[in-house]
Design an enzyme around this catalytic site. Sequence first.
Site, PDB file in Angstrom:
ATOM      1  N   TYR A   1      14.675 -38.003  46.425  1.00  0.00           N
ATOM      2  CA  TYR A   1      15.581 -36.874  46.324  1.00  0.00           C
ATOM      3  C   TYR A   1      15.131 -36.005  45.143  1.00  0.00           C
ATOM      4  O   TYR A   1      15.065 -36.497  44.004  1.00  0.00           O
ATOM      5  CB  TYR A   1      17.015 -37.375  46.105  1.00  0.00           C
ATOM      6  CG  TYR A   1      18.010 -36.265  45.878  1.00  0.00           C
ATOM      7  CD1 TYR A   1      18.250 -35.318  46.867  1.00  0.00           C
ATOM      8  CD2 TYR A   1      18.696 -36.144  44.680  1.00  0.00           C
ATOM      9  CE1 TYR A   1      19.152 -34.284  46.662  1.00  0.00           C
ATOM     10  CE2 TYR A   1      19.603 -35.105  44.468  1.00  0.00           C
ATOM     11  CZ  TYR A   1      19.823 -34.181  45.468  1.00  0.00           C
ATOM     12  OH  TYR A   1      20.710 -33.150  45.270  1.00  0.00           O
TER      13      TYR A   1
ATOM     14  N   HIS B   1      18.928 -30.517  47.815  1.00  0.00           N
ATOM     15  CA  HIS B   1      19.977 -29.537  48.093  1.00  0.00           C
ATOM     16  C   HIS B   1      19.590 -28.232  47.426  1.00  0.00           C
ATOM     17  O   HIS B   1      19.115 -28.238  46.288  1.00  0.00           O
ATOM     18  CB  HIS B   1      21.320 -30.012  47.525  1.00  0.00           C
ATOM     19  CG  HIS B   1      21.831 -31.252  48.185  1.00  0.00           C
ATOM     20  ND1 HIS B   1      21.981 -32.445  47.519  1.00  0.00           N
ATOM     21  CD2 HIS B   1      22.212 -31.467  49.457  1.00  0.00           C
ATOM     22  CE1 HIS B   1      22.440 -33.355  48.372  1.00  0.00           C
ATOM     23  NE2 HIS B   1      22.584 -32.792  49.551  1.00  0.00           N
TER      24      HIS B   1
HETATM   25  N1  ACO Z   1       7.877 -13.535  43.609  1.00  0.00           N
HETATM   26  C1  ACO Z   1       7.582 -13.703  44.900  1.00  0.00           C
HETATM   27  N2  ACO Z   1       7.105 -14.851  45.426  1.00  0.00           N
HETATM   28  C2  ACO Z   1       6.889 -15.840  44.598  1.00  0.00           C
HETATM   29  C3  ACO Z   1       7.162 -15.739  43.218  1.00  0.00           C
HETATM   30  C4  ACO Z   1       7.673 -14.513  42.723  1.00  0.00           C
HETATM   31  N3  ACO Z   1       7.957 -14.330  41.434  1.00  0.00           N
HETATM   32  N4  ACO Z   1       6.866 -16.886  42.653  1.00  0.00           N
HETATM   33  C5  ACO Z   1       6.420 -17.679  43.612  1.00  0.00           C
HETATM   34  N5  ACO Z   1       6.425 -17.070  44.796  1.00  0.00           N
HETATM   35  C6  ACO Z   1       6.020 -17.616  46.081  1.00  0.00           C
HETATM   36  C7  ACO Z   1       4.675 -17.144  46.389  1.00  0.00           C
HETATM   37  O1  ACO Z   1       4.681 -16.740  47.727  1.00  0.00           O
HETATM   38  C8  ACO Z   1       3.781 -18.341  46.200  1.00  0.00           C
HETATM   39  O2  ACO Z   1       2.913 -18.450  47.257  1.00  0.00           O
HETATM   40  P1  ACO Z   1       1.337 -18.127  47.069  1.00  0.00           P
HETATM   41  O3  ACO Z   1       0.832 -19.202  46.163  1.00  0.00           O
HETATM   42  O4  ACO Z   1       0.823 -18.225  48.462  1.00  0.00           O
HETATM   43  O5  ACO Z   1       1.266 -16.772  46.459  1.00  0.00           O
HETATM   44  C9  ACO Z   1       4.714 -19.543  46.271  1.00  0.00           C
HETATM   45  O6  ACO Z   1       6.017 -19.054  46.004  1.00  0.00           O
HETATM   46  C10 ACO Z   1       4.335 -20.636  45.295  1.00  0.00           C
HETATM   47  O7  ACO Z   1       4.291 -20.111  44.005  1.00  0.00           O
HETATM   48  P2  ACO Z   1       4.122 -20.996  42.727  1.00  0.00           P
HETATM   49  O8  ACO Z   1       3.527 -20.116  41.658  1.00  0.00           O
HETATM   50  O9  ACO Z   1       3.451 -22.264  43.023  1.00  0.00           O
HETATM   51  O10 ACO Z   1       5.647 -21.352  42.380  1.00  0.00           O
HETATM   52  P3  ACO Z   1       6.385 -21.093  41.006  1.00  0.00           P
HETATM   53  O11 ACO Z   1       5.656 -21.752  39.890  1.00  0.00           O
HETATM   54  O12 ACO Z   1       6.732 -19.686  40.850  1.00  0.00           O
HETATM   55  O13 ACO Z   1       7.723 -21.978  41.267  1.00  0.00           O
HETATM   56  C11 ACO Z   1      10.003 -22.127  42.007  1.00  0.00           C
HETATM   57  C12 ACO Z   1       8.551 -21.786  42.412  1.00  0.00           C
HETATM   58  C13 ACO Z   1      10.032 -23.503  41.384  1.00  0.00           C
HETATM   59  C14 ACO Z   1      10.877 -22.107  43.245  1.00  0.00           C
HETATM   60  C15 ACO Z   1      10.447 -21.046  40.984  1.00  0.00           C
HETATM   61  O14 ACO Z   1      10.622 -19.831  41.663  1.00  0.00           O
HETATM   62  C16 ACO Z   1      11.728 -21.355  40.217  1.00  0.00           C
HETATM   63  O15 ACO Z   1      11.715 -22.053  39.213  1.00  0.00           O
HETATM   64  N6  ACO Z   1      12.873 -20.806  40.664  1.00  0.00           N
HETATM   65  C17 ACO Z   1      14.146 -20.958  39.931  1.00  0.00           C
HETATM   66  C18 ACO Z   1      14.697 -22.344  39.995  1.00  0.00           C
HETATM   67  C19 ACO Z   1      14.990 -22.760  41.429  1.00  0.00           C
HETATM   68  O16 ACO Z   1      15.617 -22.016  42.176  1.00  0.00           O
HETATM   69  N7  ACO Z   1      14.545 -23.962  41.803  1.00  0.00           N
HETATM   70  C20 ACO Z   1      14.782 -24.559  43.111  1.00  0.00           C
HETATM   71  C21 ACO Z   1      16.200 -24.923  43.266  1.00  0.00           C
HETATM   72  S1  ACO Z   1      16.429 -26.237  44.429  1.00  0.00           S
HETATM   73  C22 ACO Z   1      16.125 -27.652  43.554  1.00  0.00           C
HETATM   74  O17 ACO Z   1      15.885 -27.608  42.390  1.00  0.00           O
HETATM   75  C23 ACO Z   1      16.218 -28.958  44.231  1.00  0.00           C
END
Ligand code: ACO
Length: 161
Positions: free
Chosen positions: A74, A112
């Site tokens: 999880y 989730h």
């Molecule tokens: N804008 C648009 N697309 C994005 C962005 C951005 N700023 N960042 C990542 N992506 C997309 C891209 O399409 C990318 O694909 P690509 O590699 O083909 O270009 C893909 O996501 C992967 O990007 P990464 O750089 O590997 O991911 P990142 O380090 O940005 O982390 C994450 C992704 C963890 C979802 C981040 O956006 C984040 O921390 N968000 C806030 C916290 C959150 O919502 N976490 C998930 C909640 S659910 C849970 O925790 C169980």
Amino acid sequence: MKQVTISLDGVRDKNIMQLKKLNVTLFPVRYNDKYYADALASGDFTKLAYYSDICVGAIACRVEKKETGAVCIYIMTLGVLAPYRGLGIGTKLLNHVIDLCSKQNISEIYLHVQTNNDEAISFYKKFGFEITDTIKNYYSNITPPDCYVVKKSFPQTQAKK
Ligand code: ACO
């Protein structure tokens, strides 16, 4: 230009504060002692991500046992600090957990996610996760209060006789 290294490190009593600091910044939910105990107990399934020597992200998992005896993972939280997003750090953290599951013959990863978190939902879909359920009023202090259950199942390899 100097190449920046992204590295992963395990969570221990000595650096668990890093995970706490990240969570306060990243999530609107406060995590309790059980969350941190589960994260420590998960061993390699919980990792901090470093951008050079700065801690900028983490994946924290709980190892669960189903009634059938099968083990599943999880994902309690996955997050990267906003200025460091889009650099592949989230991918590195999630791929680490997916690879460990494959190696350890674990049948399923699930989590989730709040129903309005489009960025996270499309992120997980890229790795073969699917929405399998919606839970109304899962969260008590945030709007919308609903979450999706998001899952990735692994084909089980038969144990050798
Ligand atoms: N804008 C648009 N697309 C994005 C962005 C951005 N700023 N960042 C990542 N992506 C997309 C891209 O399409 C990318 O694909 P690509 O590699 O083909 O270009 C893909 O996501 C992967 O990007 P990464 O750089 O590997 O991911 P990142 O380090 O940005 O982390 C994450 C992704 C963890 C979802 C981040 O956006 C984040 O921390 N968000 C806030 C916290 C959150 O919502 N976490 C998930 C909640 S659910 C849970 O925790 C169980």
